[in-house]
Design a protein around this motif. Structure first.
Motif, PDB file in Angstrom:
ATOM      1  N   PHE A 124       3.178  -6.575 -40.739  1.00  0.00           N
ATOM      2  CA  PHE A 124       4.279  -7.326 -40.147  1.00  0.00           C
ATOM      3  C   PHE A 124       4.008  -7.382 -38.656  1.00  0.00           C
ATOM      4  N   LEU A 125       3.603  -8.554 -38.229  1.00  0.00           N
ATOM      5  CA  LEU A 125       3.188  -8.791 -36.843  1.00  0.00           C
ATOM      6  C   LEU A 125       4.182  -8.249 -35.823  1.00  0.00           C
ATOM      7  N   GLU A 169       6.312  -5.690 -36.064  1.00  0.00           N
ATOM      8  CA  GLU A 169       6.866  -4.374 -36.409  1.00  0.00           C
ATOM      9  C   GLU A 169       7.228  -3.530 -35.186  1.00  0.00           C
ATOM     10  N   ASN A 170       6.494  -3.719 -34.100  1.00  0.00           N
ATOM     11  CA  ASN A 170       6.758  -2.899 -32.916  1.00  0.00           C
ATOM     12  C   ASN A 170       7.640  -3.605 -31.906  1.00  0.00           C
TER      13      ASN A 170
HETATM   14  C1  LIG Z   1       2.495  -0.840 -33.875  1.00  0.00           C
HETATM   15  O1  LIG Z   1       2.299   0.372 -33.187  1.00  0.00           O
HETATM   16  C2  LIG Z   1       1.435   1.267 -33.883  1.00  0.00           C
HETATM   17  C3  LIG Z   1       1.411   2.581 -33.077  1.00  0.00           C
HETATM   18  O2  LIG Z   1       1.147   2.336 -31.748  1.00  0.00           O
HETATM   19  C4  LIG Z   1       0.054   0.659 -34.001  1.00  0.00           C
HETATM   20  O3  LIG Z   1      -0.805   1.531 -34.724  1.00  0.00           O
HETATM   21  C5  LIG Z   1       0.165  -0.668 -34.757  1.00  0.00           C
HETATM   22  O4  LIG Z   1      -1.084  -1.324 -34.808  1.00  0.00           O
HETATM   23  C6  LIG Z   1       1.180  -1.570 -34.084  1.00  0.00           C
HETATM   24  N1  LIG Z   1       1.380  -2.754 -34.899  1.00  0.00           N
HETATM   25  C7  LIG Z   1       1.162  -3.986 -34.476  1.00  0.00           C
HETATM   26  C8  LIG Z   1       1.394  -5.093 -35.472  1.00  0.00           C
HETATM   27  O5  LIG Z   1       0.801  -4.270 -33.350  1.00  0.00           O
END
Ligand SMILES: *[C@@H]1O[C@H](CO)[C@@H](O)[C@H](O)[C@H]1NC(C)=O
Length: 351
Positions: A123-124, A126-127
């Motif tokens: 999920f693009l 998610e953060n």
């Molecule tokens: C969201 O954050 C996590 C931890 O920093 C990272 O591993 C992950 O790749 C990130 N997800 C995206 C979609 O950028």
């Protein structure tokens, strides 16, 4: 003067002697006449004609049942001073539930389920912090939404939903807003589970567009509203937009949906077959009365808060501009779990 009073008294006595039944009969007859003329007016407004008197009489009965449902819904909402939505005897008012669902919705249940990760997984957004998203957003104002379209009597809401999401992403990425072809999906995306006017899914539409290397412009492959044979060459050179794949928004999570919609228009499945959605006219469609069984697809193109403080999602529908608020519906936001009308259950977007 005295004579007039006397005559009036006699008249009252006579009409009283006729009893309650006669008055009720008169009232019912008057209501029948009123309903018949309301149906006539509605026919004129919507340019409807019927093949004979028999058909017209049958349609009047359907119209009557729908009009009663609509009137009592609105009367109850008015009585409660409800800030929620109102219904109208719109262009669908002479259709039965079954006729309406067959012609105007068209989302298939996801069975067998697409394997998770069908779109590359993940999920693009998610953060993405909701603190970072605007309080309200309307992708139309950013020129990322084409005019309202009309699927007609073809159950291919899934194609319209997917196309609107791809149109939005293409505008955001390239700066160009191009109306894209639903008919190509109806005619050509037929090897998997999508079945043209008989229904389909947005995720499989995204898969088709990804596999084929793009989608034609509406202008080069116009909408006809019937199943046809595919006349798209498989050459990507004629495509007006392309995508790399798609992702699903985590289910039953309106916060995740908000993160996604804040970045691009998102395809959303809803329960659109019920009368509170079918006859939607204006206002914020609340959770009550709208089921969550998914049978229709729309596109989330924004969100906001109504003047009475109710949060809403702004959804583009494909039932023409005369439906709802200029072809759009506002659906209540933040009700949790599956969302109002099931909007949080099965959302996805192209990447
Ligand atoms: C969201 O954050 C996590 C931890 O920093 C990272 O591993 C992950 O790749 C990130 N997800 C995206 C979609 O950028």
């Amino acid at each position: 003067m005295a004579l007039a009073t006397l005559i009036l008294a006699v008249l009252v006595t006579i009409s009283g002697a006729h009893g309650v039944l006669a008055d009720d009969g008169d009232a019912a007859a008057a209501a029948d006449v009123a309903m018949a003329s309301r149906h006539e007016e509605w026919m004129a407004k919507h340019g409807k004609t019927y093949k004979d008197e028999e058909e017209k009489a049958r349609r009047l009965e359907v119209f009557r049942a729908n009009a009663k449902l609509i009137d009592s819904f609105n009367a109850a909402a008015d009585k409660e001073g409800d800030g929620g939505h109102r219904l109208a005897t719109n262009k669908f008012a002479d259709l039965t539930d079954d006729e309406f669902r067959a012609a105007r919705t068209g989302l298939l249940q996801r069975s067998p389920p697409l394997s998770s990760g069908a779109g590359g997984g993940g999920f693009l957004y998610e953060n993405f912090s909701l603190d970072a998203v605007p309080q309200s957003l309307d992708w139309r104002a950013m020129g990322a939404v084409t005019g309202v379209k009309d699927q007609g009597s073809c159950g291919c809401c899934w194609a319209f939903s997917a196309v609107a999401a791809v149109e939005g992403l293409t505008k955001i990425r390239t700066g160009r807003l191009v109306s894209l072809s639903e008919q190509e999906l109806v005619d050509c995306d037929v090897r998997g589970m999508d079945q043209g006017c008989e229904g389909g899914l947005m995720d499989t539409a995204f898969q088709y567009i990804t596999r084929r290397g793009g989608l034609s412009a509406e202008s080069s492959y116009p909408y006809r509203g019937i199943d046809g044979s595919c006349r798209s060459s498989s050459s990507a050179s004629v495509s007006a937009a392309s995508i790399r794949g798609f992702q699903d928004v985590p289910a039953n999570n309106e916060a995740a949906l908000m993160a996604a919609v804040s970045r691009q228009p998102v395809s959303v499945a809803v329960h659109g077959g019920g009368y509170v959605f079918r006859f939607y006219d204006r206002g914020v469609l609340g959770g009550a009365g709208c089921g969550t069984e998914l049978d229709h697809a729309v596109t989330a193109v924004g969100y906001g808060t109504a003047s009475d403080g109710t949060g809403y999602w702004l959804m583009k529908n494909s039932w023409g501009a005369s439906w709802g608020e200029g072809g759009y519906v506002r659906i209540r936001r933040g009700v949790g779990r599956e969302g109002a009308c099931g909007i949080a259950k099965m959302a996805s977007y192209p990447v």
